[in-house]
Design a protein around this motif. Structure first.
Motif, PDB file in Angstrom:
ATOM      1  N   LYS A  94      16.235 -39.360  83.977  1.00 16.09           N
ATOM      2  CA  LYS A  94      16.532 -40.732  84.375  1.00 16.09           C
ATOM      3  C   LYS A  94      18.041 -40.919  84.381  1.00 16.09           C
ATOM      4  CE  LYS A  94      12.249 -42.499  82.915  1.00 16.09           C
ATOM      5  NZ  LYS A  94      11.454 -43.557  83.332  1.00 16.09           N
ATOM      6  N   PRO A  95      18.531 -41.730  85.298  1.00 16.53           N
ATOM      7  CA  PRO A  95      19.978 -41.985  85.315  1.00 16.53           C
ATOM      8  C   PRO A  95      20.396 -42.806  84.107  1.00 16.53           C
ATOM      9  CG  PRO A  95      18.868 -43.322  86.964  1.00 16.53           C
ATOM     10  CD  PRO A  95      17.835 -42.426  86.355  1.00 16.53           C
ATOM     11  N   VAL A  96      21.603 -42.562  83.664  1.00 20.06           N
ATOM     12  CA  VAL A  96      22.178 -43.319  82.552  1.00 20.06           C
ATOM     13  C   VAL A  96      23.380 -44.075  83.097  1.00 20.06           C
ATOM     14  CG1 VAL A  96      23.304 -43.153  80.309  1.00 20.06           C
ATOM     15  CG2 VAL A  96      21.419 -41.617  80.872  1.00 20.06           C
ATOM     16  N   LEU A  97      23.397 -45.360  82.868  1.00 19.81           N
ATOM     17  CA  LEU A  97      24.504 -46.170  83.372  1.00 19.81           C
ATOM     18  C   LEU A  97      25.601 -46.260  82.325  1.00 19.81           C
ATOM     19  CD1 LEU A  97      22.476 -49.045  85.036  1.00 19.81           C
ATOM     20  CD2 LEU A  97      23.351 -46.962  86.074  1.00 19.81           C
TER      21      LEU A  97
END
Length: 55
Positions: free
Chosen positions: A7-10
């Motif tokens: 999952k992308p991490v902001l």
């Protein structure tokens, strides 16, 4: 074997700016003017943090 769910991490703007600062320092130290990507730097920082935490 199942695939890992990634999952992308902001990151905050401040965090990205600090990573860009690290990137620019790497570029200045390089004889060829090259530097790792922002993603490479972020993964390396995360790996170091996790290694310290999971000792």
């Amino acid at each position: 074997m199942s695939k890992a769910k990634v999952k992308p991490v902001l990151l905050s703007n401040e965090q990205v700016e600090k990573i860009r600062y690290i990137q620019e320092n790497q570029r200045k130290r390089s004889g060829l003017g090259v530097a790792p990507t922002i993603h490479e730097i972020a993964r390396g920082l995360m790996a170091k943090a996790l290694a310290q935490e999971c000792v």
